[in-house]
Each structure stands twice: as C-alpha cells, then as structure tokens.
Design a protein around this motif. Structure first.
Motif, PDB file in Angstrom:
ATOM      1  N   THR A  55       0.845  -1.189   0.000  1.00 35.41           N
ATOM      2  CA  THR A  55       0.000   0.000   0.000  1.00 35.41           C
ATOM      3  C   THR A  55       0.883   1.242   0.000  1.00 35.41           C
ATOM      4  N   MET A  60      -2.135   1.085  -5.002  1.00 36.52           N
ATOM      5  CA  MET A  60      -1.157   0.058  -5.366  1.00 36.52           C
ATOM      6  C   MET A  60       0.155   0.711  -5.791  1.00 36.52           C
ATOM      7  N   THR A  89      -2.802  -7.197   0.003  1.00 34.92           N
ATOM      8  CA  THR A  89      -1.908  -6.062   0.212  1.00 34.92           C
ATOM      9  C   THR A  89      -1.250  -6.125   1.584  1.00 34.92           C
TER      10      THR A  89
END
Length: 180
Positions: A55, A60, A89
């Motif tokens: 993150t 992204m 993530t």
C-alpha cells in the motif's frame, strides 16, 4: 495465498512479480536481477489470478499500476473475461489505506470482466482478525510501534482461505468449460 491455491487438487500457483518503476527506468539493472516477471502470456493463460501490492498512500504500487495499464490488448480481446481474481496487500501502518488499495486493484480486474472473489465472513478467520484481513482481500500490517513483522496465524489463515477459494472457483470453471 499460493499455499491455499496449492491445497486444491490439480491447481498450482505460479508466483511472479512486476518491475518497479525504478527497474523500468534502469533496465540494465533490472536485467541483471534474474527475476521472474509476469508477462501478458502468464495472464492470458492463467486459470485464476491473485494480485498483490504494498500500500502506497492508499493505492497500489506504481509498478503494478503501469503493468496493469499495459494489459489493454487482453482487454480488447476479452482474454480475461470470466476468470476468477482476488487481491491482497500489506501496509506499514494499521490505517495505511489497505482497503482502498484492495479496491483500487479490483477496478482494472472488473474492467477486464473477471469474477471478483473476496474473503467471505463464513471463512471464520475474518471474524477473529485484529490487524489484517478484509472482505476485499487478505492484508497485513508490516510495521508500526505495536506491530510484529510476521503474519499472525489468523492473517495466514485468511490468505490461505483466499487462495483456496480462488483455486476452487478456477477449478470449477475449468470443469464446466471442459464439459461443454
């Protein structure tokens, strides 16, 4: 997630990465790293897809964004339509933007017509987590003053459950396709 995929009979996870923006700029250095980068062929030939990214300010990585933007050929051909996909993530802080990162990664997959798979609450582990894991996908907090740099057992279970679900759906879709 790969461990979860590999739990499903007949399914095998392939782990690939995409170049960072620094690698794209400095191609000589990237060539010497001997890294298995994802290709359009990998994407076109996969039965299911799990993509992940750290993150960065609720989004992204720029390298993944760049790679996804180069998949328009598959978008034009419909090459990913009806393939199952999920996302995952990690962030350095508890409120680092994990959920927005997951949702941002889902957007191009929806444009490709992929079947989006989250982590259902029925999995059990999602109701027990105190740090990582969301219905949008597996997640992990890597840093911060109250954080352990290792996955908790619950976070590991969530990731495995997500991978197993991806493999089960991909396998079912393949069986249906082969029976028609």
């Amino acid at each position: 997630i790969a461990r979860g995929v590999n739990m499903c009979s007949g399914m095998t996870a392939k782990i690939r990465t995409v170049p960072s923006v620094d690698d794209l700029i400095n191609t000589d250095q990237a060539k010497t790293q001997n890294v298995a980068y994802a290709t359009s062929d990998d994407l076109a030939n996969c039965s299911g897809l799990a993509i992940g990214s750290p993150t960065h300010f609720g989004n992204m990585s720029s390298g993944l964004q760049h790679w996804l933007e180069k998949t328009t050929g598959l978008w034009f051909s419909g090459g990913l339509v009806n393939k199952p996909a999920c996302v995952f993530t990690a962030s350095a802080s508890l409120h680092g933007g994990q959920e927005t990162t997951l949702i941002n990664m889902l957007t191009p997959l929806m444009h490709h017509g992929m079947i989006i798979l989250g982590v259902p609450y029925s999995s059990g582990s999602l109701n027990k987590t105190e740090r990582g894991g969301t219905p949008y996908g597996a997640s992990f907090v890597t840093g911060g003053s109250n954080s352990d740099p290792e996955l908790t057992d619950i976070e590991h279970d969530i990731a495995c459950e997500q991978g197993k679900r991806l493999a089960e759906v991909a396998s079912a879709l393949l069986r249906k396709e082969n029976s028609e």
